[in-house]
Structures are given as C-alpha cells and as structure tokens.
Design an enzyme around this catalytic site. Structure first.
Site, PDB file in Angstrom:
ATOM      1  N   GLU A 168       0.818  -1.210   0.000  1.00 28.00           N
ATOM      2  CA  GLU A 168       0.000   0.000   0.000  1.00 28.00           C
ATOM      3  C   GLU A 168       0.857   1.267   0.000  1.00 28.00           C
ATOM      4  O   GLU A 168       0.507   2.260  -0.644  1.00 28.00           O
ATOM      5  CB  GLU A 168      -0.957   0.001   1.186  1.00 28.00           C
ATOM      6  CG  GLU A 168      -2.049  -1.058   1.124  1.00 28.00           C
ATOM      7  CD  GLU A 168      -2.961  -0.905  -0.077  1.00 28.00           C
ATOM      8  OE1 GLU A 168      -2.982   0.170  -0.701  1.00 28.00           O
ATOM      9  OE2 GLU A 168      -3.670  -1.877  -0.404  1.00 28.00           O
TER      10      GLU A 168
ATOM     11  N   TYR B 150      -5.967   5.781   5.373  1.00 27.30           N
ATOM     12  CA  TYR B 150      -6.138   4.839   4.270  1.00 27.30           C
ATOM     13  C   TYR B 150      -5.310   3.572   4.487  1.00 27.30           C
ATOM     14  O   TYR B 150      -5.829   2.452   4.405  1.00 27.30           O
ATOM     15  CB  TYR B 150      -5.761   5.491   2.937  1.00 27.30           C
ATOM     16  CG  TYR B 150      -5.569   4.462   1.853  1.00 27.30           C
ATOM     17  CD1 TYR B 150      -6.661   3.810   1.302  1.00 27.30           C
ATOM     18  CD2 TYR B 150      -4.297   4.099   1.421  1.00 27.30           C
ATOM     19  CE1 TYR B 150      -6.503   2.832   0.336  1.00 27.30           C
ATOM     20  CE2 TYR B 150      -4.118   3.118   0.466  1.00 27.30           C
ATOM     21  CZ  TYR B 150      -5.226   2.494  -0.069  1.00 27.30           C
ATOM     22  OH  TYR B 150      -5.068   1.508  -1.009  1.00 27.30           O
TER      23      TYR B 150
ATOM     24  N   ASP C  45      -9.134   5.827  -0.687  1.00 26.23           N
ATOM     25  CA  ASP C  45      -8.124   6.532  -1.478  1.00 26.23           C
ATOM     26  C   ASP C  45      -8.823   7.286  -2.608  1.00 26.23           C
ATOM     27  O   ASP C  45     -10.052   7.405  -2.637  1.00 26.23           O
ATOM     28  CB  ASP C  45      -7.076   5.551  -2.008  1.00 26.23           C
ATOM     29  CG  ASP C  45      -7.655   4.552  -3.014  1.00 26.23           C
ATOM     30  OD1 ASP C  45      -8.889   4.538  -3.216  1.00 26.23           O
ATOM     31  OD2 ASP C  45      -6.869   3.788  -3.604  1.00 26.23           O
TER      32      ASP C  45
END
Length: 360
Positions: A38, A121, A139
């Site tokens: 991520e 996030y 996101d």
C-alpha cells in the site's frame, strides 16, 4: 447517502470475485505485505510497482529486516518509486513495532495510525485486508467511485469530505468480508471508474445504481479544487566523465531527495561557456563538452526544468564533494533518483522503472 450505498455491496463483491487481478501481495495478505504494497502503490501504477515489490520483499521479507536495514541499502531498494520519505517512515514505524508491539503490526485501525507514515487509508487497508476488521480504506479511487454513485459534488480534496465518506463506507461494510469490500472499491476505481479518460460504464457492476451515470455527469464528478501551481526550478546538470568513471554527489541529509546521490548540478540554465567555467571552478580540467537535450521532472510541489552537458575531463583528483565511480556500481550501491532518468544513457545505466521496462 447510506440508503443508496447499501445497494452496491453485493453486486460489487460479486464483480470483484470474478474480476480481481492476480497481484503478488494478494496471495499472502499478511499485515507486513499489505503495508509494504500500500505504501508503494501511493501515486504509482500497480503494474509499475510489481518488480519493485518483488525486489523489496526478497531483500526485506519482514519487519525485523526492514528495521535493521542500512539507510543507503533501503534507499537503493526504493530507487525509482520516488517519495523517499515514505520508506524512511516505514523504517521508523518498523522500529517502533519492534520496540512497542513485539514485532507485530497492531490490528487496531486507530492504533495503526499512530505509527509513522501510516494514515487512515493505509491503516484501513491493513486492518481490513490482513486482519479482517471493519475499517475504511478510502483513497482517490474510492472517493471517485462513491462521488459518482451518489452524485456528490463536494470537493474530494477536503478532509471533511473524505471523513464523511469513510463513515458512510463503515456503515455499509460487510462484517464478514471487509477486506474484499475495500479492495473491490479500489479495483473498480482503478479498472472501470477510471481517473483519466472515459469511465467504462458498460462494464461497471454499479451502472444501474450510479446517479452520475443516470444524470450524464461522469465528466463533472468527482469535484477537485484546483491545486496551487508547482514552483519551477531551472537546473543545469553535468554528466562528468573521465572515461571509465562518472561523478556523483550525495545530497544533504534533509530536504528534497535527502541522502540520495545525484549528478552534479547547479541552479539556472548555463551556456556552454558558463558550464566550462563552472567545471573549472570545481577544480576539473575539461577536454570536451557536449550539450544535451532538455528534460523535465515533476515532484509534488516542484518542477525541475533541466538542461545538461556531457563533459569529458582529465583524470580527476577525488574531493569530498564528488565521488568518481564506475557506472555499474551506481546500479549496485548508490541510490540515484529517477529525476535524472532522462540522462541515464549518458551514464550507461538504467534508473528507476527503466530497470524493469522489459518486465512491465
């Protein structure tokens, strides 16, 4: 908003089950692997990330190895992804996890956000995908999908708007598949409800529910307030060779591209005569100089507009300011940012994503 969104859950999950891409971090979604992926995926395309992820995980397969890694090796592993503070923050967080959590990332959404470099996030992605917790991972892809489905004309760059969408998603998230639901929203935004160009509405599992499609407003949504223009910095880049060796310079420990190695450069666009004078001021004896093409590199808030010269010099005396290294050594040891990729062929090396171009 909730009433409209509740209807998206089942069609979205069915679509994801049939269309999810096979990605290297999805087959073993451990907390560490999700975290690394991520962070890498922030502002970088999935296909571009794959080889970087593979290299990083082979070198640093767990939190302990990340925590112990020497900085130059760490930056070298990140070379080409940009935003180098992200990997520095990851290492700080890894050390915190070792010291305070026994080497295991916490599973709590709010607790994860206390770690350096982990925002809402990334915390939501780790908590939901790796731990199966109900937590939002919102996101740009998700903001776009939700804005279009609900016909929201609020500015998605506002934190208050993002927080509102996070809360709305939590209220509809299936408790038995929170990670799949978050990934489905991200996947839909990346593959169907795309950020640039026309959305692929006919392929969308939510086409019958999307209010923006119903009103023909896909081009107007999401709404983003215009950002401030980037600051322009003019630079002259010097590719200094003595035949077999290349001059590089280590940037300061703080600021843009801190701690990385770069090609010698100076502010402004120098003429050829000015470039020769600059080289002589540095104590070098130029033999030949050749003007090269201009190039541009874009950072978040700055643009470098570069002109460049390839300069052959007599055998140099090493100074504290510059290192003269064999070009292939830079690929092995010295992290050089992709900002100089336009001139990589004059260095006889590949930088950033060019290293993996054949694999992409």
């Amino acid at each position: 908003m909730k009433e409209n969104l509740e209807q998206i859950v089942q069609p979205l999950l069915r679509w994801f089950d049939q269309n999810a891409r096979i990605l290297p971090w999805r087959d073993q979604p451990t907390p560490y692997r999700v975290w690394v992926s991520e962070i890498m995926l922030q502002q970088t395309r999935v296909e571009a990330v794959k080889p970087f992820y593979q290299r990083f995980m082979e070198a640093l397969p767990d939190i302990q190895t990340l925590a112990n890694c020497e900085e130059e090796e760490l930056l070298k592993l990140w070379e080409g992804l940009g935003y180098y503070n992200r990997v520095r923050n990851m290492q700080i967080a890894a050390r915190t996890v070792i010291e305070e959590y026994g080497g295991k990332l916490p599973d709590d959404y709010l607790e994860l956000q206390q770690l350096k470099g982990i925002g809402s996030y990334t915390a939501g992605a780790i908590a939901s995908i790796a731990y199966g917790k109900v937590a939002p991972a919102v996101d740009g892809n998700v903001l776009r999908v939700i804005s279009r489905v609900t016909l929201s004309r609020e500015d998605i760059l506002k934190q208050s708007v993002k927080r509102g969408m996070e809360q709305a998603i939590v209220e509809i998230m299936p408790a038995d598949r929170p990670g799949a639901f978050n990934q489905a929203l991200m996947e839909l935004g990346a593959m169907v409800c795309v950020p640039n160009g026309e959305p692929h509405c006919e392929s969308c599992p939510l086409k019958g529910l999307c209010l923006a499609r119903k009103m023909g407003a896909m081009d107007e949504i999401p709404v983003k307030k215009a950002k401030k223009p980037r600051r322009i910095e003019e630079k002259t880049v010097m590719i200094i060779r003595d035949g077999e060796h290349l001059a590089i310079h280590k940037r300061p420990p703080k600021g843009l591209l801190s701690g990385l190695y770069e090609l010698p450069n100076t502010e402004g666009h120098l003429t050829q005569n000015e470039a020769v004078a600059w080289i002589k001021e540095k104590g070098f004896s130029p033999i030949r100089i050749k003007g090269l093409e201009t190039a541009k590199h874009i950072f978040s808030h700055v643009e470098w507009h570069m002109t460049a010269y390839l300069i052959l010099i007599e055998d140099p005396q090493e100074t504290g300011e510059y290192l003269f290294v064999e070009p292939e050594k830079t690929e092995e040891k010295y992290p050089i940012p992709a900002a100089f990729a336009a001139y990589a062929r004059y260095m006889e090396i590949k930088l950033g994503q060019e290293k993996y171009r054949e694999d992409l």
